[in-house]
Design a protein around this motif. Structure first.
Motif, PDB file in Angstrom:
ATOM      1  N   LEU A 101       0.834  -1.205   0.000  1.00 52.78           N
ATOM      2  CA  LEU A 101       0.000   0.000   0.000  1.00 52.78           C
ATOM      3  C   LEU A 101       0.870   1.256   0.000  1.00 52.78           C
ATOM      4  N   VAL A 102       1.927   1.237   0.784  1.00 53.82           N
ATOM      5  CA  VAL A 102       2.869   2.361   0.815  1.00 53.82           C
ATOM      6  C   VAL A 102       3.522   2.534  -0.559  1.00 53.82           C
ATOM      7  N   ALA A 148       1.034   4.082  -2.934  1.00 58.37           N
ATOM      8  CA  ALA A 148       0.846   5.514  -2.643  1.00 58.37           C
ATOM      9  C   ALA A 148       2.004   6.321  -3.234  1.00 58.37           C
ATOM     10  N   VAL A 160      -3.446  -0.181  10.129  1.00 58.42           N
ATOM     11  CA  VAL A 160      -2.696   0.958   9.594  1.00 58.42           C
ATOM     12  C   VAL A 160      -2.266   1.886  10.734  1.00 58.42           C
ATOM     13  N   LEU A 183      -0.930   7.286   4.559  1.00 56.84           N
ATOM     14  CA  LEU A 183      -1.951   6.722   3.682  1.00 56.84           C
ATOM     15  C   LEU A 183      -3.249   7.500   3.865  1.00 56.84           C
TER      16      LEU A 183
END
Length: 117
Positions: free
Chosen positions: A63-64, A67, A89, A98
């Motif tokens: 996810l990082v 992003a 998170v 995020l």
């Protein structure tokens, strides 16, 4: 249960809905498929994780990366979460990095706000 999803492309954004587990097992395929989606555009991505059952450190890592990738391509990543994803998170203090939203409407409003800035 593995990770499954769907993709809906609009004029200025794409909505990717996922269900299942975002973990070390599903991370390589997720990274490859979502990475290609971001490259294909549009680079504004709304990632709906509201029906995700579990996310681990591998999932958070990707996810990082997503992003950062959207930012590099002048886009944004809005993540729609559920209580479990939000808790995970926040546990690793990524909630400031995020962009977590509670609904698609909230993510679209944030996207409109970002375009005006």
């Amino acid at each position: 249960m593995s990770l499954r999803g769907s993709r809906e492309v609009k004029d200025t954004y794409q909505l990717i809905r996922l269900t299942g587990l975002l973990d070390a097992f599903s991370e390589p395929a997720f990274k490859k498929v979502i990475g290609k989606c971001v490259e294909d555009g549009p680079t504004n991505v709304i990632l709906d994780l509201s029906t995700i059952d579990f996310v681990d450190s591998s999932g958070l890592g990707v996810l990082v990366q997503m992003a950062k990738k959207t930012q590099t391509l002048s886009g944004t990543l809005q993540i729609i979460t559920n209580a479990r994803v939000t808790q995970t998170v926040k546990l690793v203090r990524l909630d400031q990095f995020l962009s977590l939203q509670t609904s698609i409407d909230e993510a679209l409003a944030k996207l409109d706000q970002t375009k005006k800035s």
